[in-house]
Design an enzyme around this catalytic site. Structure first.
Site, PDB file in Angstrom:
ATOM      1  N   HIS A  82       9.574  38.102   5.995  1.00 14.37           N
ATOM      2  CA  HIS A  82      10.704  37.663   5.181  1.00 14.37           C
ATOM      3  C   HIS A  82      11.919  37.509   6.073  1.00 14.37           C
ATOM      4  CE1 HIS A  82      12.960  37.277   1.441  1.00 14.37           C
ATOM      5  NE2 HIS A  82      13.896  38.026   2.007  1.00 14.37           N
TER       6      HIS A  82
ATOM      7  N   ALA B 294      -8.332  13.078  10.887  1.00 14.55           N
ATOM      8  CA  ALA B 294      -8.695  13.437  12.260  1.00 14.55           C
ATOM      9  C   ALA B 294      -9.492  14.743  12.332  1.00 14.55           C
ATOM     10  CB  ALA B 294      -7.426  13.535  13.108  1.00 14.55           C
TER      11      ALA B 294
ATOM     12  N   GLY C 277       0.821  -1.210   0.000  1.00 17.07           N
ATOM     13  CA  GLY C 277       0.000   0.000   0.000  1.00 17.07           C
ATOM     14  C   GLY C 277       0.854   1.258   0.000  1.00 17.07           C
TER      15      GLY C 277
ATOM     16  N   GLY D 286      -5.417   0.070   3.477  1.00 16.76           N
ATOM     17  CA  GLY D 286      -6.674   0.779   3.664  1.00 16.76           C
ATOM     18  C   GLY D 286      -7.297   0.498   5.027  1.00 16.76           C
ATOM     19  N   ARG D 287      -8.343   1.254   5.355  1.00 14.15           N
ATOM     20  CA  ARG D 287      -9.010   1.094   6.654  1.00 14.15           C
ATOM     21  C   ARG D 287     -10.508   0.916   6.438  1.00 14.15           C
ATOM     22  NH1 ARG D 287      -5.861   2.294  10.939  1.00 14.15           N
ATOM     23  NH2 ARG D 287      -7.633   2.751  12.280  1.00 14.15           N
TER      24      ARG D 287
ATOM     25  N   GLU E 294       2.611  -0.966  -4.493  1.00 10.47           N
ATOM     26  CA  GLU E 294       1.323  -0.286  -4.665  1.00 10.47           C
ATOM     27  C   GLU E 294       0.627  -0.819  -5.921  1.00 10.47           C
ATOM     28  OE1 GLU E 294      -0.903   1.876  -3.211  1.00 10.47           O
ATOM     29  OE2 GLU E 294      -1.949   1.432  -5.076  1.00 10.47           O
TER      30      GLU E 294
ATOM     31  N   VAL F 145      -1.450   6.929   2.210  1.00  8.61           N
ATOM     32  CA  VAL F 145      -0.920   7.828   3.235  1.00  8.61           C
ATOM     33  C   VAL F 145      -0.173   7.044   4.319  1.00  8.61           C
ATOM     34  CG1 VAL F 145      -1.566   9.538   4.972  1.00  8.61           C
ATOM     35  CG2 VAL F 145      -2.776   9.459   2.802  1.00  8.61           C
ATOM     36  N   ILE F 146      -0.787   5.971   4.822  1.00 16.03           N
ATOM     37  CA  ILE F 146      -0.175   5.237   5.933  1.00 16.03           C
ATOM     38  C   ILE F 146       1.112   4.547   5.482  1.00 16.03           C
ATOM     39  CG2 ILE F 146      -0.499   3.333   7.574  1.00 16.03           C
ATOM     40  CD1 ILE F 146      -3.386   4.132   7.821  1.00 16.03           C
TER      41      ILE F 146
HETATM   42  P1  NAD Z   1      -5.290   4.058   1.335  1.00 14.10           P
HETATM   43  O1  NAD Z   1      -6.557   3.542   0.793  1.00 14.10           O
HETATM   44  O2  NAD Z   1      -5.001   5.498   1.261  1.00 14.10           O
HETATM   45  O3  NAD Z   1      -4.055   3.299   0.624  1.00 14.10           O
HETATM   46  C1  NAD Z   1      -3.981   1.893   0.550  1.00 14.10           C
HETATM   47  C2  NAD Z   1      -3.309   1.516  -0.745  1.00 14.10           C
HETATM   48  O4  NAD Z   1      -3.093   0.111  -0.731  1.00 14.10           O
HETATM   49  C3  NAD Z   1      -4.149   1.822  -1.967  1.00 14.10           C
HETATM   50  O5  NAD Z   1      -3.446   2.730  -2.785  1.00 14.10           O
HETATM   51  C4  NAD Z   1      -4.333   0.458  -2.631  1.00 14.10           C
HETATM   52  O6  NAD Z   1      -4.252   0.525  -4.027  1.00 14.10           O
HETATM   53  C5  NAD Z   1      -3.176  -0.352  -2.067  1.00 14.10           C
HETATM   54  N1  NAD Z   1      -3.408  -1.799  -2.033  1.00 14.10           N
HETATM   55  C6  NAD Z   1      -4.507  -2.474  -1.573  1.00 14.10           C
HETATM   56  N2  NAD Z   1      -4.343  -3.822  -1.743  1.00 14.10           N
HETATM   57  C7  NAD Z   1      -3.128  -3.996  -2.316  1.00 14.10           C
HETATM   58  C8  NAD Z   1      -2.385  -5.141  -2.735  1.00 14.10           C
HETATM   59  N3  NAD Z   1      -2.865  -6.392  -2.612  1.00 14.10           N
HETATM   60  N4  NAD Z   1      -1.155  -4.949  -3.282  1.00 14.10           N
HETATM   61  C9  NAD Z   1      -0.638  -3.708  -3.424  1.00 14.10           C
HETATM   62  N5  NAD Z   1      -1.304  -2.583  -3.048  1.00 14.10           N
HETATM   63  C10 NAD Z   1      -2.531  -2.733  -2.505  1.00 14.10           C
HETATM   64  O7  NAD Z   1      -5.227   3.518   2.825  1.00 14.10           O
HETATM   65  P2  NAD Z   1      -4.245   3.793   4.045  1.00 14.10           P
HETATM   66  O8  NAD Z   1      -2.968   4.399   3.588  1.00 14.10           O
HETATM   67  O9  NAD Z   1      -4.207   2.500   4.779  1.00 14.10           O
HETATM   68  O10 NAD Z   1      -5.042   4.870   4.880  1.00 14.10           O
HETATM   69  C11 NAD Z   1      -6.385   4.606   5.316  1.00 14.10           C
HETATM   70  C12 NAD Z   1      -7.159   5.883   5.514  1.00 14.10           C
HETATM   71  O11 NAD Z   1      -6.659   6.596   6.618  1.00 14.10           O
HETATM   72  C13 NAD Z   1      -7.087   6.801   4.304  1.00 14.10           C
HETATM   73  O12 NAD Z   1      -8.360   7.345   4.088  1.00 14.10           O
HETATM   74  C14 NAD Z   1      -6.123   7.856   4.755  1.00 14.10           C
HETATM   75  O13 NAD Z   1      -6.341   9.099   4.106  1.00 14.10           O
HETATM   76  C15 NAD Z   1      -6.400   7.918   6.251  1.00 14.10           C
HETATM   77  N6  NAD Z   1      -5.226   8.444   6.975  1.00 14.10           N
HETATM   78  C16 NAD Z   1      -4.934   9.769   6.899  1.00 14.10           C
HETATM   79  C17 NAD Z   1      -3.809  10.255   7.526  1.00 14.10           C
HETATM   80  C18 NAD Z   1      -3.485  11.708   7.423  1.00 14.10           C
HETATM   81  O14 NAD Z   1      -4.391  12.494   7.193  1.00 14.10           O
HETATM   82  N7  NAD Z   1      -2.236  12.101   7.545  1.00 14.10           N
HETATM   83  C19 NAD Z   1      -2.966   9.414   8.228  1.00 14.10           C
HETATM   84  C20 NAD Z   1      -3.290   8.077   8.286  1.00 14.10           C
HETATM   85  C21 NAD Z   1      -4.428   7.593   7.650  1.00 14.10           C
END
Ligand code: NAD
Length: 475
Positions: free
Chosen positions: A457, A333, A193, A283-284, A216, A196-197
């Protein structure tokens, strides 16, 4: 087991993450008798408020990234500053302890805020029975009781999605929470993945010395961000040593005696990787599995998200759902916090709707990525007449002086009205700089308004000013 109605409240909040705790405190400030129920506990069974965001997410991640950045600078940047140091090492246990101390202190702040505002806090599992009643079960399963309220706010957050091809074993194959609690730096690490995480975790462990490979499935890197920014991010992260494999879909992960073999497919076929750890960050999903009794008839969609209207109201009168539980805005958040405040005020008869179009997004990598409003690709797809300008951070004296010159600010404005439509930043402190753009857009500023605003500045914010001036000179 006997169940009895123990207490009545004006508001029951289920979940004490950012959405739940901010909502509970606001309800109490507005004079509503409020209880907040939370089931989070650590390995010793001690309750801890703050949800994933505090205990196993953003805060922990930012705290570890800071340590990793210091370590990395000591190794690679001291020379340019004319500083000498010998034998720089990492004590992961101490690093984790610092992170845990920060998390505990912030958790205590929530406990104190609840006490100060007289929010009753109960550590237990809560289940919605109907639009007025919630059943609570303490972790030792004793004394199940029923609470009653006129209003119920569901804020139970989300948890990592399990991938059947890479089952978590909590040793070699781990989820994002565990990835913030490792006791050693893995030699070779793969992450499923590139969202973001995945990127936030990669930035930490890569800086601490792990050879890090991100797999990814999508061909497009960071498809939700402006593509000019994501191209820049790809270039910077790759130059930092992160191995980003796009279009790489993981199909299996098998644990050997000491390593994990990860199989993935891309355009060229099937490949295998042997790594010491595999983090699943794919993902979540919303935490709705045991949230409501079937007889409550709470309406969920096919992915388990709670169905809400634009005012966060569920199909049950008096029951609201906020934060990661709904598809009203992204899982971030501050979206949850805003909804928490909004719903509390709604219950108290105040209507302050949320401007979902102006929620800032931040990716806490190094450099950071932050944006507000629309991307160039989304605007071009609608045919909206736009103009864009970028300003590189390297053109600011501040970025040069601190040696953080990677990145840029991009401004998109309407070609005819000059209204700001999107601001996208990659660079150090992007998460702080974006606040100015959010405020400007909240007040319907034009790019000329930004250009006419005096910026101190030398600061990094001068890059925002620079981009606005560049747009002005296009006229
Ligand atoms: P995400 O959905 O953003 O990313 C997960 C990625 O995993 C996707 O791009 C997907 O294509 C990939 N993936 C899934 N199965 C796969 C596989 N078998 N092989 C390869 N790639 C695969 O999910 P996340 O990064 O886990 O985040 C979850 C949620 O939490 C998101 O909505 C994110 O925006 C949110 N979050 C936000 C923040 C922040 O605001 N800073 C921080 C943490 C989480």
């Amino acid at each position: 087991m006997s169940k009895k109605l123990t207490q009545s409240f004006d508001v029951i909040v289920i979940g004490a993450g950012p959405a739940g705790y901010s909502s509970a405190i606001r309800c109490a400030q507005l004079g509503l008798k409020t209880v907040c129920i939370d089931n989070w506990h650590d390995e010793q069974g001690r309750g801890s408020l703050g949800g994933t965001y505090l205990n196993a997410g953003c805060v922990a991640s930012i705290a570890l990234l800071e340590s990793a950045k210091i370590y990395h600078s000591l190794n690679y940047r001291l020379k340019e500053h004319g500083i000498q140091a010998e034998s720089v090492g990492v004590d992961i246990a101490r690093m984790m302890q610092r992170k845990n101390t920060i998390v505990e202190a912030l958790g205590r702040q929530i406990v104190d805020a609840f006490a100060q505002h007289k929010v009753v806090c109960i550590q237990a599992e809560a289940k919605l029975l109907n639009e007025r009643l919630v059943e609570i079960t303490p972790s030792d399963q004793s004394a199940v009781s029923i609470l009653e309220a006129k209003h119920i706010i569901l804020a139970t957050g989300s948890s990592p999605i399990d991938l059947s091809c890479a089952p978590i074993d909590n040793e070699f194959i781990i989820d994002s929470s565990m990835a913030l609690n490792l006791d050693a730096v893995p030699k070779r690490l793969a992450i499923i993945g590139g969202g973001v995480i995945g990127l936030e975790l990669a930035g930490i462990w890569n800086r601490l010395g792990a050879e890090t490979i991100l797999l990814e499935a999508q061909e497009t890197f960071l498809s939700m961000t402006d593509q000019q920014i994501s191209r820049e991010a790809y270039r910077i992260y790759t130059e930092q040593g992160l191995e980003l494999r796009l279009g790489a879909r993981v199909i299996s992960a098998k644990k050997g005696s000491k390593k994990v073999t990860v199989e993935y497919q891309d355009n060229e076929g099937t490949h295998a990787l042997r790594v010491d750890k595999l983090i699943v960050a794919s993902g979540r999903k919303p935490n709705t599995e045991n949230l409501a009794d079937a007889e409550a008839n709470l309406l969920l969609d096919e992915n388990g998200y709670v169905h809400v209207d634009e005012n966060s109201r569920t199909n049950l009168p008096g029951v609201y759902a906020i934060g990661d539980l709904t598809l009203l805005g992204p899982m971030i958040a501050h979206k949850g916090i805003e909804e928490g405040l909004f719903v509390a005020e709604q219950i108290a008869g105040i209507q302050n709707p949320i401007n979902y179009g102006l929620l800032p997004s931040v990716i806490f990598t190094d450099p950071e990525i932050a944006w507000v409003g629309q991307t160039e690709q989304a605007l071009r797809a609608t045919g909206e007449p736009i103009k864009t300008a970028i300003y590189p951070l390297s053109a600011t004296a501040r970025a040069q002086a601190i040696g953080q010159t990677e990145g840029m600010v991009k401004i998109i404005a309407h070609a005819e009205t000059d209204a700001l439509l999107g601001v996208h930043i990659i660079g150090t402190q992007a998460s702080e700089m974006i606040a100015e753009a959010v405020l400007a857009m909240e007040f319907s500023a034009s790019s000329e308004d930004l250009a006419r605003t005096i910026h101190a500045h030398p600061t990094l914010a001068k890059a925002l000013h620079g981009a606005a001036l560049a747009l002005k000179s296009q006229k």
